[in-house]
Write a protein that holds these residues in place. Structure first.
Motif, PDB file in Angstrom:
ATOM      1  N   SER A   1       0.829  -1.208   0.000  1.00 39.11           N
ATOM      2  CA  SER A   1       0.000   0.000   0.000  1.00 39.11           C
ATOM      3  C   SER A   1       0.869   1.267   0.000  1.00 39.11           C
ATOM      4  O   SER A   1       0.422   2.340  -0.380  1.00 39.11           O
ATOM      5  CB  SER A   1      -0.939   0.016   1.215  1.00 39.11           C
ATOM      6  OG  SER A   1      -0.220   0.176   2.410  1.00 39.11           O
ATOM      7  N   GLU A   2       2.120   1.125   0.419  1.00 36.93           N
ATOM      8  CA  GLU A   2       3.018   2.280   0.534  1.00 36.93           C
ATOM      9  C   GLU A   2       3.700   2.635  -0.782  1.00 36.93           C
ATOM     10  O   GLU A   2       3.968   3.798  -1.058  1.00 36.93           O
ATOM     11  CB  GLU A   2       4.109   2.004   1.583  1.00 36.93           C
ATOM     12  CG  GLU A   2       3.599   2.002   3.010  1.00 36.93           C
ATOM     13  CD  GLU A   2       4.685   1.621   4.002  1.00 36.93           C
ATOM     14  OE1 GLU A   2       4.449   1.773   5.206  1.00 36.93           O
ATOM     15  OE2 GLU A   2       5.774   1.167   3.574  1.00 36.93           O
ATOM     16  N   ARG A   3       3.998   1.610  -1.588  1.00 33.53           N
ATOM     17  CA  ARG A   3       4.713   1.880  -2.841  1.00 33.53           C
ATOM     18  C   ARG A   3       4.398   0.799  -3.866  1.00 33.53           C
ATOM     19  O   ARG A   3       3.808  -0.225  -3.548  1.00 33.53           O
ATOM     20  CB  ARG A   3       6.221   1.952  -2.605  1.00 33.53           C
ATOM     21  CG  ARG A   3       6.848   0.672  -2.132  1.00 33.53           C
ATOM     22  CD  ARG A   3       8.367   0.751  -2.065  1.00 33.53           C
ATOM     23  NE  ARG A   3       8.937   0.912  -3.392  1.00 33.53           N
ATOM     24  CZ  ARG A   3      10.258   0.888  -3.627  1.00 33.53           C
ATOM     25  NH1 ARG A   3      11.113   0.747  -2.633  1.00 33.53           N
ATOM     26  NH2 ARG A   3      10.734   1.027  -4.841  1.00 33.53           N
ATOM     27  N   ALA A   4       4.789   1.075  -5.103  1.00 31.55           N
ATOM     28  CA  ALA A   4       4.544   0.114  -6.190  1.00 31.55           C
ATOM     29  C   ALA A   4       5.703  -0.883  -6.262  1.00 31.55           C
ATOM     30  O   ALA A   4       6.870  -0.513  -6.130  1.00 31.55           O
ATOM     31  CB  ALA A   4       4.404   0.857  -7.508  1.00 31.55           C
ATOM     32  N   TRP A   5       5.349  -2.140  -6.461  1.00 35.59           N
ATOM     33  CA  TRP A   5       6.346  -3.201  -6.644  1.00 35.59           C
ATOM     34  C   TRP A   5       6.095  -3.877  -7.990  1.00 35.59           C
ATOM     35  O   TRP A   5       4.965  -3.933  -8.461  1.00 35.59           O
ATOM     36  CB  TRP A   5       6.242  -4.245  -5.517  1.00 35.59           C
ATOM     37  CG  TRP A   5       6.438  -3.661  -4.164  1.00 35.59           C
ATOM     38  CD1 TRP A   5       5.473  -3.196  -3.310  1.00 35.59           C
ATOM     39  CD2 TRP A   5       7.684  -3.438  -3.500  1.00 35.59           C
ATOM     40  NE1 TRP A   5       6.038  -2.701  -2.158  1.00 35.59           N
ATOM     41  CE2 TRP A   5       7.401  -2.833  -2.239  1.00 35.59           C
ATOM     42  CE3 TRP A   5       9.028  -3.678  -3.837  1.00 35.59           C
ATOM     43  CZ2 TRP A   5       8.404  -2.488  -1.333  1.00 35.59           C
ATOM     44  CZ3 TRP A   5      10.018  -3.334  -2.929  1.00 35.59           C
ATOM     45  CH2 TRP A   5       9.714  -2.750  -1.703  1.00 35.59           C
ATOM     46  N   ASP A   6       7.150  -4.427  -8.558  1.00 38.44           N
ATOM     47  CA  ASP A   6       7.005  -5.147  -9.824  1.00 38.44           C
ATOM     48  C   ASP A   6       6.676  -6.610  -9.595  1.00 38.44           C
ATOM     49  O   ASP A   6       6.046  -7.259 -10.438  1.00 38.44           O
ATOM     50  CB  ASP A   6       8.285  -5.018 -10.652  1.00 38.44           C
ATOM     51  CG  ASP A   6       8.546  -3.578 -11.050  1.00 38.44           C
ATOM     52  OD1 ASP A   6       7.658  -2.969 -11.681  1.00 38.44           O
ATOM     53  OD2 ASP A   6       9.619  -3.055 -10.707  1.00 38.44           O
ATOM     54  N   ALA A   7       7.116  -7.156  -8.455  1.00 43.81           N
ATOM     55  CA  ALA A   7       6.839  -8.562  -8.132  1.00 43.81           C
ATOM     56  C   ALA A   7       7.053  -8.785  -6.644  1.00 43.81           C
ATOM     57  O   ALA A   7       7.802  -8.047  -5.997  1.00 43.81           O
ATOM     58  CB  ALA A   7       7.757  -9.491  -8.936  1.00 43.81           C
ATOM     59  N   ILE A   8       6.393  -9.817  -6.131  1.00 45.75           N
ATOM     60  CA  ILE A   8       6.586 -10.225  -4.736  1.00 45.75           C
ATOM     61  C   ILE A   8       7.035 -11.679  -4.710  1.00 45.75           C
ATOM     62  O   ILE A   8       6.474 -12.524  -5.424  1.00 45.75           O
ATOM     63  CB  ILE A   8       5.285 -10.082  -3.922  1.00 45.75           C
ATOM     64  CG1 ILE A   8       4.836  -8.625  -3.877  1.00 45.75           C
ATOM     65  CG2 ILE A   8       5.484 -10.595  -2.485  1.00 45.75           C
ATOM     66  CD1 ILE A   8       3.563  -8.408  -3.097  1.00 45.75           C
ATOM     67  N   VAL A   9       8.044 -11.948  -3.900  1.00 46.60           N
ATOM     68  CA  VAL A   9       8.443 -13.331  -3.609  1.00 46.60           C
ATOM     69  C   VAL A   9       7.888 -13.617  -2.221  1.00 46.60           C
ATOM     70  O   VAL A   9       8.307 -13.009  -1.231  1.00 46.60           O
ATOM     71  CB  VAL A   9       9.975 -13.491  -3.642  1.00 46.60           C
ATOM     72  CG1 VAL A   9      10.366 -14.919  -3.285  1.00 46.60           C
ATOM     73  CG2 VAL A   9      10.522 -13.113  -5.016  1.00 46.60           C
ATOM     74  N   LEU A  10       6.928 -14.534  -2.138  1.00 48.99           N
ATOM     75  CA  LEU A  10       6.124 -14.710  -0.925  1.00 48.99           C
ATOM     76  C   LEU A  10       6.241 -16.126  -0.366  1.00 48.99           C
ATOM     77  O   LEU A  10       5.871 -17.093  -1.032  1.00 48.99           O
ATOM     78  CB  LEU A  10       4.662 -14.388  -1.257  1.00 48.99           C
ATOM     79  CG  LEU A  10       3.622 -14.480  -0.146  1.00 48.99           C
ATOM     80  CD1 LEU A  10       3.904 -13.476   0.968  1.00 48.99           C
ATOM     81  CD2 LEU A  10       2.220 -14.240  -0.727  1.00 48.99           C
ATOM     82  N   ASP A  11       6.740 -16.233   0.850  1.00 48.46           N
ATOM     83  CA  ASP A  11       6.848 -17.538   1.521  1.00 48.46           C
ATOM     84  C   ASP A  11       5.463 -18.042   1.915  1.00 48.46           C
ATOM     85  O   ASP A  11       4.615 -17.267   2.366  1.00 48.46           O
ATOM     86  CB  ASP A  11       7.728 -17.393   2.763  1.00 48.46           C
ATOM     87  CG  ASP A  11       7.921 -18.703   3.503  1.00 48.46           C
ATOM     88  OD1 ASP A  11       7.918 -19.759   2.849  1.00 48.46           O
ATOM     89  OD2 ASP A  11       8.087 -18.668   4.735  1.00 48.46           O
ATOM     90  N   ILE A  12       5.223 -19.317   1.751  1.00 48.06           N
ATOM     91  CA  ILE A  12       3.922 -19.888   2.113  1.00 48.06           C
ATOM     92  C   ILE A  12       3.768 -20.003   3.625  1.00 48.06           C
ATOM     93  O   ILE A  12       2.717 -19.677   4.179  1.00 48.06           O
ATOM     94  CB  ILE A  12       3.736 -21.270   1.444  1.00 48.06           C
ATOM     95  CG1 ILE A  12       3.355 -21.081  -0.027  1.00 48.06           C
ATOM     96  CG2 ILE A  12       2.657 -22.083   2.165  1.00 48.06           C
ATOM     97  CD1 ILE A  12       3.056 -22.350  -0.769  1.00 48.06           C
ATOM     98  N   ALA A  13       4.819 -20.443   4.317  1.00 44.76           N
ATOM     99  CA  ALA A  13       4.672 -20.808   5.732  1.00 44.76           C
ATOM    100  C   ALA A  13       5.098 -19.696   6.677  1.00 44.76           C
ATOM    101  O   ALA A  13       5.976 -19.875   7.513  1.00 44.76           O
ATOM    102  CB  ALA A  13       5.465 -22.074   6.028  1.00 44.76           C
ATOM    103  N   MET A  14       4.487 -18.526   6.555  1.00 43.18           N
ATOM    104  CA  MET A  14       4.778 -17.449   7.501  1.00 43.18           C
ATOM    105  C   MET A  14       3.895 -17.604   8.736  1.00 43.18           C
ATOM    106  O   MET A  14       2.807 -18.173   8.655  1.00 43.18           O
ATOM    107  CB  MET A  14       4.520 -16.079   6.849  1.00 43.18           C
ATOM    108  CG  MET A  14       5.487 -15.753   5.736  1.00 43.18           C
ATOM    109  SD  MET A  14       5.353 -14.031   5.169  1.00 43.18           S
ATOM    110  CE  MET A  14       3.704 -14.030   4.477  1.00 43.18           C
ATOM    111  N   PRO A  15       4.348 -17.105   9.887  1.00 45.77           N
ATOM    112  CA  PRO A  15       3.523 -17.192  11.098  1.00 45.77           C
ATOM    113  C   PRO A  15       2.289 -16.297  10.980  1.00 45.77           C
ATOM    114  O   PRO A  15       2.286 -15.324  10.230  1.00 45.77           O
ATOM    115  CB  PRO A  15       4.460 -16.692  12.204  1.00 45.77           C
ATOM    116  CG  PRO A  15       5.471 -15.853  11.490  1.00 45.77           C
ATOM    117  CD  PRO A  15       5.641 -16.458  10.145  1.00 45.77           C
ATOM    118  N   GLY A  16       1.246 -16.639  11.722  1.00 44.28           N
ATOM    119  CA  GLY A  16       0.007 -15.862  11.643  1.00 44.28           C
ATOM    120  C   GLY A  16      -0.697 -16.147  10.332  1.00 44.28           C
ATOM    121  O   GLY A  16      -0.906 -17.300   9.970  1.00 44.28           O
TER     122      GLY A  16
END
Length: 214
Positions: free
Chosen positions: A48-63
């Motif tokens: 929400s703060e800035r524009a990104w071209d891509a995200i690398v997102l881990d599946i097993a994050m806490p919460g």
């Protein structure tokens, strides 16, 4: 001014892994120094703060886990490429992630050699999957309505089942995810009900038969 630099956000709760992935991307002359997030709240705040071209997102994050975070990203930034990262084999989460709107799925063991290529592929508007996963996806489409039992589970129920199947106790899973034992027990109970099973042993046997355990 110089040419445009690619902006990637790396989301994983392990600082050492984030550091390693950042180092890989910093070797590329057309990438900015990557951004970092260690949980779902930080991911959503940063997009929400800035524009990104891509995200690398881990599946097993806490919460809130990566799959749940992916659903929220899709609501807020429908066209933002998201590459899911996991220590788990493709058989466990890849199809679920792709169906949920991920642009690709990369195992952590393959990340050192494949991360840059995977990001460039999803930036080009293509899906990044291994040849093995491409075949699995094709078979899943051909199977049509014959959905395996585990595909009826919610993302959180599915994660709990996979962790039970790998030998984790309800208490272990609660500690890993930052949720209460009562909440994890509820997800386990719902999964048993949906899959018409009565015990963790049955879940474990099913998971082994269906390749859900590494």
């Amino acid at each position: 001014m110089g040419s445009y630099l690619i902006r990637v956000l790396i989301a994983d709760d392990h600082p050492l892994l984030r550091s390693g992935l950042k180092h890989l991307l910093e070797q590329e002359p057309d990438f900015c120094p990557p951004g970092e997030a260690e949980n779902s709240d930080q991911v959503l705040e940063k997009i929400s703060e800035r524009a990104w071209d891509a995200i690398v997102l881990d599946i097993a994050m806490p919460g809130r886990n990566g799959l749940e975070t992916l659903h929220e990203i899709r609501k807020r930034r429908p066209s933002l490429p998201v590459l899911m990262l996991s220590m788990h084999s493709e058989e466990q989460f890849a199809i679920r992630a792709i169906k949920a709107g991920a642009s690709g799925y990369l195992t952590k063991s393959d990340a050192p050699s494949e991360l840059v290529r995977a990001i460039r592929r999803v930036l080009a508007g293509k899906k990044y999957v291994s040849a093995t996963l491409a075949e699995t996806l094709a078979n899943a489409i051909e199977a049509g309505e014959e959905r395996p039992l585990h595909e009826t589970l919610s993302d959180r129920e599915y994660l709990v089942v996979c962790r039970i199947a790998s030998g984790k106790s309800v208490t272990d899973i609660a500690e890993e995810t930052g949720l209460s034992v009562k909440t994890i027990s509820t997800y386990r109970a719902r999964a048993l009900e949906k899959m018409k099973m009565h015990s963790s042993a049955e879940l474990m046997n099913y998971a082994i038969r269906n390749g859900l355990v590494d």
